[in-house]
Write a protein that holds these residues in place. Structure first.
Motif, PDB file in Angstrom:
ATOM      1  N   CYS A  13       0.852  -1.191   0.000  1.00 25.11           N
ATOM      2  CA  CYS A  13       0.000   0.000   0.000  1.00 25.11           C
ATOM      3  C   CYS A  13       0.883   1.234   0.000  1.00 25.11           C
ATOM      4  N   PRO A  14       0.404   2.307  -0.590  1.00 28.97           N
ATOM      5  CA  PRO A  14       1.180   3.549  -0.602  1.00 28.97           C
ATOM      6  C   PRO A  14       1.102   4.225   0.765  1.00 28.97           C
ATOM      7  N   PRO A  15       2.009   5.164   1.033  1.00 31.58           N
ATOM      8  CA  PRO A  15       1.870   5.937   2.262  1.00 31.58           C
ATOM      9  C   PRO A  15       0.505   6.637   2.294  1.00 31.58           C
ATOM     10  N   LEU A  16      -0.049   6.774   3.468  1.00 36.63           N
ATOM     11  CA  LEU A  16      -1.363   7.408   3.610  1.00 36.63           C
ATOM     12  C   LEU A  16      -1.368   8.847   3.125  1.00 36.63           C
ATOM     13  N   THR A  17      -0.195   9.478   3.130  1.00 37.57           N
ATOM     14  CA  THR A  17      -0.118  10.871   2.688  1.00 37.57           C
ATOM     15  C   THR A  17      -0.008  10.992   1.170  1.00 37.57           C
ATOM     16  N   GLU A  18       0.188   9.880   0.480  1.00 36.90           N
ATOM     17  CA  GLU A  18       0.348   9.909  -0.979  1.00 36.90           C
ATOM     18  C   GLU A  18      -1.000   9.971  -1.693  1.00 36.90           C
ATOM     19  N   THR A  22      -7.297   2.347  -1.645  1.00 40.57           N
ATOM     20  CA  THR A  22      -8.446   1.744  -2.323  1.00 40.57           C
ATOM     21  C   THR A  22      -9.164   0.872  -1.301  1.00 40.57           C
ATOM     22  N   PRO A  23     -10.396   0.484  -1.566  1.00 38.29           N
ATOM     23  CA  PRO A  23     -11.081  -0.415  -0.633  1.00 38.29           C
ATOM     24  C   PRO A  23     -10.292  -1.709  -0.370  1.00 38.29           C
ATOM     25  N   ALA A  24      -9.690  -2.289  -1.393  1.00 37.37           N
ATOM     26  CA  ALA A  24      -8.921  -3.529  -1.219  1.00 37.37           C
ATOM     27  C   ALA A  24      -7.675  -3.286  -0.357  1.00 37.37           C
ATOM     28  N   GLU A  25      -6.986  -2.180  -0.604  1.00 37.44           N
ATOM     29  CA  GLU A  25      -5.804  -1.848   0.196  1.00 37.44           C
ATOM     30  C   GLU A  25      -6.183  -1.611   1.652  1.00 37.44           C
ATOM     31  N   ALA A  26      -7.292  -0.921   1.865  1.00 33.27           N
ATOM     32  CA  ALA A  26      -7.750  -0.651   3.226  1.00 33.27           C
ATOM     33  C   ALA A  26      -8.107  -1.946   3.947  1.00 33.27           C
ATOM     34  N   GLU A  27      -8.763  -2.864   3.260  1.00 35.82           N
ATOM     35  CA  GLU A  27      -9.122  -4.164   3.859  1.00 35.82           C
ATOM     36  C   GLU A  27      -7.864  -4.926   4.261  1.00 35.82           C
ATOM     37  N   ARG A  28      -6.906  -5.001   3.354  1.00 40.66           N
ATOM     38  CA  ARG A  28      -5.675  -5.744   3.602  1.00 40.66           C
ATOM     39  C   ARG A  28      -4.882  -5.129   4.755  1.00 40.66           C
ATOM     40  N   THR A  29      -4.748  -3.819   4.746  1.00 44.16           N
ATOM     41  CA  THR A  29      -3.983  -3.133   5.788  1.00 44.16           C
ATOM     42  C   THR A  29      -4.691  -3.235   7.131  1.00 44.16           C
ATOM     43  N   ALA A  30      -6.003  -3.073   7.148  1.00 41.24           N
ATOM     44  CA  ALA A  30      -6.761  -3.185   8.391  1.00 41.24           C
ATOM     45  C   ALA A  30      -6.629  -4.585   8.984  1.00 41.24           C
ATOM     46  N   ALA A  31      -6.629  -5.606   8.142  1.00 46.12           N
ATOM     47  CA  ALA A  31      -6.485  -6.988   8.633  1.00 46.12           C
ATOM     48  C   ALA A  31      -5.131  -7.172   9.317  1.00 46.12           C
TER      49      ALA A  31
END
Length: 112
Positions: A13-18, A22-31
């Motif tokens: 996933c990219p840095p949050l400031t970049e 995406t919904p998929a990136e958020a799901e993966r990172t949250a997990a």
């Protein structure tokens, strides 16, 4: 006995400031962060990450304040989140920090 899973997940996933995730990136990172949100799992993950070669035998993961079956449950959750991979060698299972996980987690909060 738990099946040995090698998720092969390379979280990215990219840095949050970049840009917004995406919904998929958020799901993966949250997990990943959810899995690490448990103090026992975080301790287990840090034991493995700080072991020689970022690898530890399940037989070496002890003294985390829970029974061995509970340790196995936490290892399974860490694998499912893509944080660890595992490999059976004889009767023992060895756990490793999944490739790029530490860099990815750190990068998530890096300033662009």
């Amino acid at each position: 006995m738990l099946p040995i899973l090698d998720t092969g997940v390379a979280p990215c996933c990219p840095p949050l400031t970049e840009r917004p995730l995406t919904p998929a990136e958020a799901e993966r990172t949250a997990a990943m962060f959810k899995a690490l949100g448990d103090p026992v799992r975080l301790r287990i993950f840090s034991m493995i990450a700080s072991s020689a070669g970022s690898e530890a035998c399940v037989c070496d993961i002890s003294d985390v304040g829970v029974s061995q079956p509970t340790v196995s449950h936490h290892l399974k959750k860490l694998r499912e989140a893509g944080l660890l991979t595992s490999e059976r060698r004889g009767t023992w299972v060895y756990y490793r920090v999944a490739p790029s996980v530490l860099a990815t987690l750190g990068q998530t909060f890096a300033a662009a």
